[in-house]
Design a protein around this motif. Structure first.
Motif, PDB file in Angstrom:
ATOM      1  N   PRO A  45      60.318  -2.960  48.584  1.00  0.00           N
ATOM      2  CA  PRO A  45      60.978  -3.888  47.651  1.00  0.00           C
ATOM      3  C   PRO A  45      62.471  -3.582  47.482  1.00  0.00           C
ATOM      4  N   VAL A  46      62.833  -2.302  47.527  1.00  0.00           N
ATOM      5  CA  VAL A  46      64.250  -1.923  47.445  1.00  0.00           C
ATOM      6  C   VAL A  46      65.001  -2.500  48.643  1.00  0.00           C
ATOM      7  N   LEU A  47      64.433  -2.353  49.815  1.00  0.00           N
ATOM      8  CA  LEU A  47      65.084  -2.871  51.021  1.00  0.00           C
ATOM      9  C   LEU A  47      65.218  -4.390  50.971  1.00  0.00           C
ATOM     10  N   ARG A  48      64.197  -5.071  50.495  1.00  0.00           N
ATOM     11  CA  ARG A  48      64.276  -6.535  50.367  1.00  0.00           C
ATOM     12  C   ARG A  48      65.378  -6.934  49.384  1.00  0.00           C
ATOM     13  N   ARG A  49      65.454  -6.211  48.270  1.00  0.00           N
ATOM     14  CA  ARG A  49      66.478  -6.523  47.265  1.00  0.00           C
ATOM     15  C   ARG A  49      67.880  -6.266  47.807  1.00  0.00           C
ATOM     16  N   LEU A  50      68.068  -5.141  48.496  1.00  0.00           N
ATOM     17  CA  LEU A  50      69.374  -4.826  49.066  1.00  0.00           C
ATOM     18  C   LEU A  50      69.784  -5.865  50.111  1.00  0.00           C
ATOM     19  N   ARG A  51      68.807  -6.344  50.846  1.00  0.00           N
ATOM     20  CA  ARG A  51      69.081  -7.405  51.840  1.00  0.00           C
ATOM     21  C   ARG A  51      69.444  -8.707  51.126  1.00  0.00           C
ATOM     22  N   LYS A  52      68.732  -9.038  50.069  1.00  0.00           N
ATOM     23  CA  LYS A  52      69.020 -10.245  49.303  1.00  0.00           C
ATOM     24  C   LYS A  52      70.427 -10.193  48.707  1.00  0.00           C
ATOM     25  N   GLU A  53      70.851  -9.006  48.284  1.00  0.00           N
ATOM     26  CA  GLU A  53      72.197  -8.813  47.734  1.00  0.00           C
ATOM     27  C   GLU A  53      73.271  -8.820  48.827  1.00  0.00           C
ATOM     28  N   LYS A  54      72.826  -8.864  50.087  1.00  0.00           N
ATOM     29  CA  LYS A  54      73.705  -8.850  51.261  1.00  0.00           C
ATOM     30  C   LYS A  54      74.400  -7.493  51.476  1.00  0.00           C
ATOM     31  N   TRP A  55      73.763  -6.438  50.948  1.00  0.00           N
ATOM     32  CA  TRP A  55      74.263  -5.096  51.172  1.00  0.00           C
ATOM     33  C   TRP A  55      73.693  -4.500  52.455  1.00  0.00           C
TER      34      TRP A  55
END
Length: 106
Positions: A45-55
């Motif tokens: 979930p952290v990786l998905r969120r970081l991807r969603k944030e475009k980080w």
């Protein structure tokens, strides 16, 4: 270590590791676990969120007939990491001052 890691610090750890090299999810989880206890069920979930944030962004590579999803830090992620590092430096100095007993208060 029994001190819980905050979301921002976990983000910083992931982003910092990805400045060194790109990792696929499981390998990245293993690498983070070398420093702090975190489960796979927390990391994805952290990786998905970081991807969603475009980080982060991702790409797939074939490995033994299966695809592995690799993560890499973006320029926006590098900017975010710089902010996290600054926040961490300030936070660490404050906690060191308090725990070290060097506060100016009574």
């Amino acid at each position: 270590m029994s001190i819980s890691i905050t979301t921002e610090l976990l983000d910083g750890c992931v982003l910092a590791l990805l400045t060194q090299e790109n990792y696929y999810g499981y390998a990245l989880t293993q690498r983070v676990q070398e420093f702090t206890p975190v489960s796979e069920s927390t990391m994805y979930p952290v990786l998905r969120r970081l991807r969603k944030e475009k980080w982060l962004d991702t790409y797939d590579e074939s490995f033994q007939g299966r695809n592995r999803r690799y993560y890499r830090i973006t320029d926006t992620g590098k900017t975010r990491l710089t902010q996290i590092r600054a926040d961490w430096t300030q936070y660490r100095a404050t906690v060191d001052q308090i725990l070290g007993g060097t506060t100016d208060g009574n």
